[in-house]
Design a protein around this motif. Sequence first.
Motif, PDB file in Angstrom:
ATOM      1  N   LEU A 249       0.828  -1.203   0.000  1.00  0.00           N
ATOM      2  CA  LEU A 249       0.000   0.000   0.000  1.00  0.00           C
ATOM      3  C   LEU A 249       0.869   1.262   0.000  1.00  0.00           C
ATOM      4  O   LEU A 249       0.692   2.152  -0.838  1.00  0.00           O
ATOM      5  CB  LEU A 249      -0.931  -0.002   1.214  1.00  0.00           C
ATOM      6  N   VAL A 250       1.822   1.325   0.906  1.00  0.00           N
ATOM      7  CA  VAL A 250       2.704   2.495   0.996  1.00  0.00           C
ATOM      8  C   VAL A 250       3.562   2.619  -0.260  1.00  0.00           C
ATOM      9  O   VAL A 250       3.707   3.703  -0.829  1.00  0.00           O
ATOM     10  CB  VAL A 250       3.574   2.414   2.273  1.00  0.00           C
ATOM     11  N   MET A 251       4.122   1.503  -0.701  1.00  0.00           N
ATOM     12  CA  MET A 251       4.963   1.531  -1.898  1.00  0.00           C
ATOM     13  C   MET A 251       4.148   1.953  -3.122  1.00  0.00           C
ATOM     14  O   MET A 251       4.641   2.712  -3.959  1.00  0.00           O
ATOM     15  CB  MET A 251       5.591   0.146  -2.135  1.00  0.00           C
ATOM     16  N   GLY A 252       2.920   1.498  -3.228  1.00  0.00           N
ATOM     17  CA  GLY A 252       2.070   1.881  -4.349  1.00  0.00           C
ATOM     18  C   GLY A 252       1.791   3.372  -4.379  1.00  0.00           C
ATOM     19  O   GLY A 252       1.819   4.002  -5.441  1.00  0.00           O
ATOM     20  N   VAL A 253       1.535   3.960  -3.218  1.00  0.00           N
ATOM     21  CA  VAL A 253       1.289   5.401  -3.144  1.00  0.00           C
ATOM     22  C   VAL A 253       2.543   6.173  -3.560  1.00  0.00           C
ATOM     23  O   VAL A 253       2.476   7.111  -4.364  1.00  0.00           O
ATOM     24  CB  VAL A 253       0.833   5.809  -1.719  1.00  0.00           C
ATOM     25  N   VAL A 254       3.690   5.776  -3.038  1.00  0.00           N
ATOM     26  CA  VAL A 254       4.941   6.485  -3.337  1.00  0.00           C
ATOM     27  C   VAL A 254       5.299   6.355  -4.817  1.00  0.00           C
ATOM     28  O   VAL A 254       5.694   7.338  -5.462  1.00  0.00           O
ATOM     29  CB  VAL A 254       6.081   5.967  -2.426  1.00  0.00           C
ATOM     30  N   ILE A 255       5.153   5.161  -5.398  1.00  0.00           N
ATOM     31  CA  ILE A 255       5.476   4.965  -6.812  1.00  0.00           C
ATOM     32  C   ILE A 255       4.517   5.765  -7.695  1.00  0.00           C
ATOM     33  O   ILE A 255       4.942   6.382  -8.684  1.00  0.00           O
ATOM     34  CB  ILE A 255       5.443   3.467  -7.174  1.00  0.00           C
ATOM     35  N   THR A 256       3.238   5.784  -7.349  1.00  0.00           N
ATOM     36  CA  THR A 256       2.267   6.556  -8.127  1.00  0.00           C
ATOM     37  C   THR A 256       2.593   8.049  -8.076  1.00  0.00           C
ATOM     38  O   THR A 256       2.552   8.734  -9.106  1.00  0.00           O
ATOM     39  CB  THR A 256       0.842   6.304  -7.606  1.00  0.00           C
ATOM     40  N   LEU A 257       2.934   8.563  -6.907  1.00  0.00           N
ATOM     41  CA  LEU A 257       3.276   9.977  -6.783  1.00  0.00           C
ATOM     42  C   LEU A 257       4.563  10.314  -7.538  1.00  0.00           C
ATOM     43  O   LEU A 257       4.660  11.374  -8.167  1.00  0.00           O
ATOM     44  CB  LEU A 257       3.400  10.369  -5.307  1.00  0.00           C
ATOM     45  N   ALA A 258       5.548   9.428  -7.490  1.00  0.00           N
ATOM     46  CA  ALA A 258       6.784   9.663  -8.237  1.00  0.00           C
ATOM     47  C   ALA A 258       6.526   9.632  -9.742  1.00  0.00           C
ATOM     48  O   ALA A 258       7.106  10.414 -10.496  1.00  0.00           O
ATOM     49  CB  ALA A 258       7.843   8.629  -7.854  1.00  0.00           C
ATOM     50  N   GLY A 259       5.661   8.742 -10.193  1.00  0.00           N
ATOM     51  CA  GLY A 259       5.290   8.700 -11.607  1.00  0.00           C
ATOM     52  C   GLY A 259       4.581   9.972 -12.035  1.00  0.00           C
ATOM     53  O   GLY A 259       4.823  10.497 -13.126  1.00  0.00           O
ATOM     54  N   ALA A 260       3.709  10.491 -11.184  1.00  0.00           N
ATOM     55  CA  ALA A 260       3.018  11.746 -11.490  1.00  0.00           C
ATOM     56  C   ALA A 260       4.014  12.903 -11.538  1.00  0.00           C
ATOM     57  O   ALA A 260       3.914  13.780 -12.398  1.00  0.00           O
ATOM     58  CB  ALA A 260       1.925  12.013 -10.461  1.00  0.00           C
ATOM     59  N   ALA A 261       4.987  12.916 -10.626  1.00  0.00           N
ATOM     60  CA  ALA A 261       6.020  13.963 -10.640  1.00  0.00           C
ATOM     61  C   ALA A 261       6.862  13.861 -11.905  1.00  0.00           C
ATOM     62  O   ALA A 261       7.228  14.872 -12.503  1.00  0.00           O
ATOM     63  CB  ALA A 261       6.900  13.852  -9.399  1.00  0.00           C
ATOM     64  N   LEU A 262       7.173  12.647 -12.327  1.00  0.00           N
ATOM     65  CA  LEU A 262       7.928  12.449 -13.562  1.00  0.00           C
ATOM     66  C   LEU A 262       7.133  12.947 -14.760  1.00  0.00           C
ATOM     67  O   LEU A 262       7.681  13.574 -15.668  1.00  0.00           O
ATOM     68  CB  LEU A 262       8.277  10.965 -13.727  1.00  0.00           C
ATOM     69  N   LEU A 263       5.848  12.717 -14.756  1.00  0.00           N
ATOM     70  CA  LEU A 263       4.983  13.182 -15.833  1.00  0.00           C
ATOM     71  C   LEU A 263       4.919  14.711 -15.865  1.00  0.00           C
ATOM     72  O   LEU A 263       4.748  15.299 -16.933  1.00  0.00           O
ATOM     73  CB  LEU A 263       3.590  12.590 -15.667  1.00  0.00           C
ATOM     74  N   GLN A 264       5.093  15.351 -14.714  1.00  0.00           N
ATOM     75  CA  GLN A 264       5.106  16.810 -14.644  1.00  0.00           C
ATOM     76  C   GLN A 264       6.458  17.403 -15.022  1.00  0.00           C
ATOM     77  O   GLN A 264       6.595  18.612 -15.109  1.00  0.00           O
ATOM     78  CB  GLN A 264       4.729  17.274 -13.229  1.00  0.00           C
ATOM     79  N   GLY A 265       7.474  16.550 -15.220  1.00  0.00           N
ATOM     80  CA  GLY A 265       8.776  17.028 -15.664  1.00  0.00           C
ATOM     81  C   GLY A 265       9.822  17.179 -14.572  1.00  0.00           C
ATOM     82  O   GLY A 265      10.863  17.793 -14.803  1.00  0.00           O
ATOM     83  N   ALA A 266       9.591  16.645 -13.385  1.00  0.00           N
ATOM     84  CA  ALA A 266      10.564  16.747 -12.297  1.00  0.00           C
ATOM     85  C   ALA A 266      11.775  15.864 -12.597  1.00  0.00           C
ATOM     86  O   ALA A 266      11.635  14.652 -12.781  1.00  0.00           O
ATOM     87  CB  ALA A 266       9.922  16.333 -10.972  1.00  0.00           C
ATOM     88  N   THR A 267      12.955  16.468 -12.661  1.00  0.00           N
ATOM     89  CA  THR A 267      14.152  15.694 -12.999  1.00  0.00           C
ATOM     90  C   THR A 267      14.567  14.768 -11.855  1.00  0.00           C
ATOM     91  O   THR A 267      15.145  13.712 -12.112  1.00  0.00           O
ATOM     92  CB  THR A 267      15.320  16.632 -13.367  1.00  0.00           C
ATOM     93  N   TRP A 268      14.290  15.142 -10.606  1.00  0.00           N
ATOM     94  CA  TRP A 268      14.639  14.284  -9.482  1.00  0.00           C
ATOM     95  C   TRP A 268      13.866  12.970  -9.524  1.00  0.00           C
ATOM     96  O   TRP A 268      14.307  11.959  -8.972  1.00  0.00           O
ATOM     97  CB  TRP A 268      14.379  14.983  -8.144  1.00  0.00           C
ATOM     98  N   ALA A 269      12.718  12.967 -10.188  1.00  0.00           N
ATOM     99  CA  ALA A 269      11.871  11.777 -10.229  1.00  0.00           C
ATOM    100  C   ALA A 269      12.512  10.656 -11.037  1.00  0.00           C
ATOM    101  O   ALA A 269      12.143   9.493 -10.866  1.00  0.00           O
ATOM    102  CB  ALA A 269      10.501  12.122 -10.793  1.00  0.00           C
ATOM    103  N   ARG A 270      13.460  10.971 -11.913  1.00  0.00           N
ATOM    104  CA  ARG A 270      14.151   9.913 -12.667  1.00  0.00           C
ATOM    105  C   ARG A 270      14.968   9.041 -11.732  1.00  0.00           C
ATOM    106  O   ARG A 270      14.881   7.811 -11.781  1.00  0.00           O
ATOM    107  CB  ARG A 270      15.052  10.524 -13.733  1.00  0.00           C
ATOM    108  N   VAL A 271      15.751   9.658 -10.875  1.00  0.00           N
ATOM    109  CA  VAL A 271      16.594   8.896  -9.937  1.00  0.00           C
ATOM    110  C   VAL A 271      15.724   8.170  -8.924  1.00  0.00           C
ATOM    111  O   VAL A 271      15.935   6.986  -8.647  1.00  0.00           O
ATOM    112  CB  VAL A 271      17.591   9.840  -9.232  1.00  0.00           C
ATOM    113  N   VAL A 272      14.745   8.863  -8.393  1.00  0.00           N
ATOM    114  CA  VAL A 272      13.828   8.246  -7.437  1.00  0.00           C
ATOM    115  C   VAL A 272      13.074   7.095  -8.096  1.00  0.00           C
ATOM    116  O   VAL A 272      12.873   6.039  -7.490  1.00  0.00           O
ATOM    117  CB  VAL A 272      12.858   9.307  -6.859  1.00  0.00           C
ATOM    118  N   GLY A 273      12.671   7.283  -9.352  1.00  0.00           N
ATOM    119  CA  GLY A 273      11.944   6.239 -10.078  1.00  0.00           C
ATOM    120  C   GLY A 273      12.757   4.970 -10.257  1.00  0.00           C
ATOM    121  O   GLY A 273      12.237   3.861 -10.110  1.00  0.00           O
ATOM    122  N   VAL A 274      14.036   5.118 -10.576  1.00  0.00           N
ATOM    123  CA  VAL A 274      14.900   3.942 -10.724  1.00  0.00           C
ATOM    124  C   VAL A 274      15.024   3.208  -9.391  1.00  0.00           C
ATOM    125  O   VAL A 274      14.910   1.985  -9.320  1.00  0.00           O
ATOM    126  CB  VAL A 274      16.295   4.336 -11.273  1.00  0.00           C
ATOM    127  N   GLY A 275      15.215   3.962  -8.310  1.00  0.00           N
ATOM    128  CA  GLY A 275      15.323   3.342  -6.985  1.00  0.00           C
ATOM    129  C   GLY A 275      14.030   2.656  -6.555  1.00  0.00           C
ATOM    130  O   GLY A 275      14.056   1.524  -6.053  1.00  0.00           O
TER     131      GLY A 275
END
Length: 144
Positions: free
Chosen positions: A75-101
């Motif tokens: 549940l927690v991991m799903g929320v965090v991954i979804t939010l990071a994906g949304a940030a990546l879709l908005q163009g946040a460059t930090w979300a690339r590194v966070v997304g890989v992790g």
Amino acid sequence: MTSHVSGAHSGAGVRSSERTGIGSGWLVFAAVLMIFGGLMTLFAGIAAIADDDVFVATPNYVFEFDLTGWGWVHLVMGVVITLAGAALLQGATWARVVGVGLAGLAMLANFLWIPYAPFWAIVLIAINVFVIWALCTAPSPAER
């Protein structure tokens, strides 16, 4: 007749991806997969927390854990991954590194989730492999 103020341009030569900061189809692909995979992980977590009878555990599995505990992890991991994906879709460059992790952690969690939902865990592992690949192969902002 149209007049332009000096220094201003219509933006016709600028691609929409450059204006929004996304920059690459691979980043959009990774963001959509992260949102999809995050939501599916979130729903699996809710199902594990709500009713333990939904999942059938393989007996004598080496990595046997409490299903409700795994539900909260998902549940927690799903929320965090979804939010990071949304940030990546908005163009946040930090979300690339966070997304890989996060995709790497999700792969590990889904490997340990195999006795409860083998087919779906393997599907989510494959989705996370594509997320890591897309995030690592997308051009950096300096290359665009």
